[in-house]
Design a protein around this motif. Sequence first.
Motif, PDB file in Angstrom:
ATOM      1  N   LEU A  51       1.015  -1.346  -0.056  1.00  0.00           N
ATOM      2  CA  LEU A  51       0.115   0.075   0.014  1.00  0.00           C
ATOM      3  C   LEU A  51       0.812   1.167   0.095  1.00  0.00           C
ATOM      4  O   LEU A  51       0.285   2.397  -0.411  1.00  0.00           O
ATOM      5  CB  LEU A  51      -1.016   0.031   1.267  1.00  0.00           C
ATOM      6  CG  LEU A  51      -1.980  -1.092   1.339  1.00  0.00           C
ATOM      7  CD1 LEU A  51      -2.481  -1.251   2.732  1.00  0.00           C
ATOM      8  CD2 LEU A  51      -2.933  -1.122   0.114  1.00  0.00           C
ATOM      9  N   GLU A  54       2.308   5.735   3.589  1.00  0.00           N
ATOM     10  CA  GLU A  54       1.390   6.529   3.685  1.00  0.00           C
ATOM     11  C   GLU A  54       0.014   5.853   3.897  1.00  0.00           C
ATOM     12  O   GLU A  54      -0.710   6.065   4.967  1.00  0.00           O
ATOM     13  CB  GLU A  54       1.056   7.602   2.779  1.00  0.00           C
ATOM     14  CG  GLU A  54       0.804   8.861   3.334  1.00  0.00           C
ATOM     15  CD  GLU A  54       0.690  10.159   2.365  1.00  0.00           C
ATOM     16  OE1 GLU A  54      -0.288  10.775   1.938  1.00  0.00           O
ATOM     17  OE2 GLU A  54       1.941  10.510   2.038  1.00  0.00           O
ATOM     18  N   ALA A  55      -0.314   4.842   3.023  1.00  0.00           N
ATOM     19  CA  ALA A  55      -1.662   4.496   3.169  1.00  0.00           C
ATOM     20  C   ALA A  55      -1.510   3.115   4.258  1.00  0.00           C
ATOM     21  O   ALA A  55      -2.602   2.585   4.598  1.00  0.00           O
ATOM     22  CB  ALA A  55      -1.984   3.744   1.753  1.00  0.00           C
ATOM     23  N   ALA A 136      -8.508  -2.192   3.256  1.00  0.00           N
ATOM     24  CA  ALA A 136      -6.972  -2.183   2.683  1.00  0.00           C
ATOM     25  C   ALA A 136      -6.796  -3.492   2.243  1.00  0.00           C
ATOM     26  O   ALA A 136      -5.838  -3.703   1.321  1.00  0.00           O
ATOM     27  CB  ALA A 136      -6.287  -1.754   4.143  1.00  0.00           C
ATOM     28  N   ARG A 139      -7.436  -3.804  -1.379  1.00  0.00           N
ATOM     29  CA  ARG A 139      -6.736  -3.051  -2.246  1.00  0.00           C
ATOM     30  C   ARG A 139      -5.325  -3.872  -2.420  1.00  0.00           C
ATOM     31  O   ARG A 139      -4.878  -4.132  -3.442  1.00  0.00           O
ATOM     32  CB  ARG A 139      -6.361  -1.599  -1.691  1.00  0.00           C
ATOM     33  CG  ARG A 139      -7.415  -0.627  -1.738  1.00  0.00           C
ATOM     34  CD  ARG A 139      -6.841   1.149  -1.421  1.00  0.00           C
ATOM     35  NE  ARG A 139      -6.405   0.976  -0.259  1.00  0.00           N
ATOM     36  CZ  ARG A 139      -6.827   1.296   1.057  1.00  0.00           C
ATOM     37  NH1 ARG A 139      -8.147   1.150   1.026  1.00  0.00           N
ATOM     38  NH2 ARG A 139      -6.096   1.504   2.126  1.00  0.00           N
TER      39      ARG A 139
END
Length: 158
Positions: A51, A54-55, A136, A139
């Motif tokens: 990710l 930051e994510a 998350a 993703r």
Amino acid sequence: MTVQATHRGAATVGYVQDLPPLERDAVLYLRLWCDGPDAQARVWTAFAASLGPEAGRPALKALENLCMLCLRHGRRPMARHGVACKCLGADEACFANFVGYASEGSTEDALLLATTLVRPDMGYQVVGLAQEFGLALRRMVLRSQDPPRRVPLSVTLH
């Protein structure tokens, strides 16, 4: 009495490999998180690699808070199998499904399953965290799959 007789949440209900990718990853990250600091570092590495830092930080925080609430406010101690174990325990299956439902926006189904693991007053809080964690994971799963192949709309032969 056997461990399985005293801890029904550890009863084998299937195999981790038979779960869909998101649910399989939810079980793996639950196991890793509960396995201690070295394993938690592996979780951070996976989140940051997939990710980005930051994510990855909010996703890691959602997992951390989700695990903390499940363990502190559980209806009973949550049972889990070892990180490398191929078996899927009953509590792990419940956790995987409630994260999956939460990531799809099926709040009522996620809440129903969550309250089998935690006290009812903690239900909405853990579902919110499961939704963040599950999105998350969604993703991460999408990024790990091969990119779709482009199919030409037409082909010129001569």
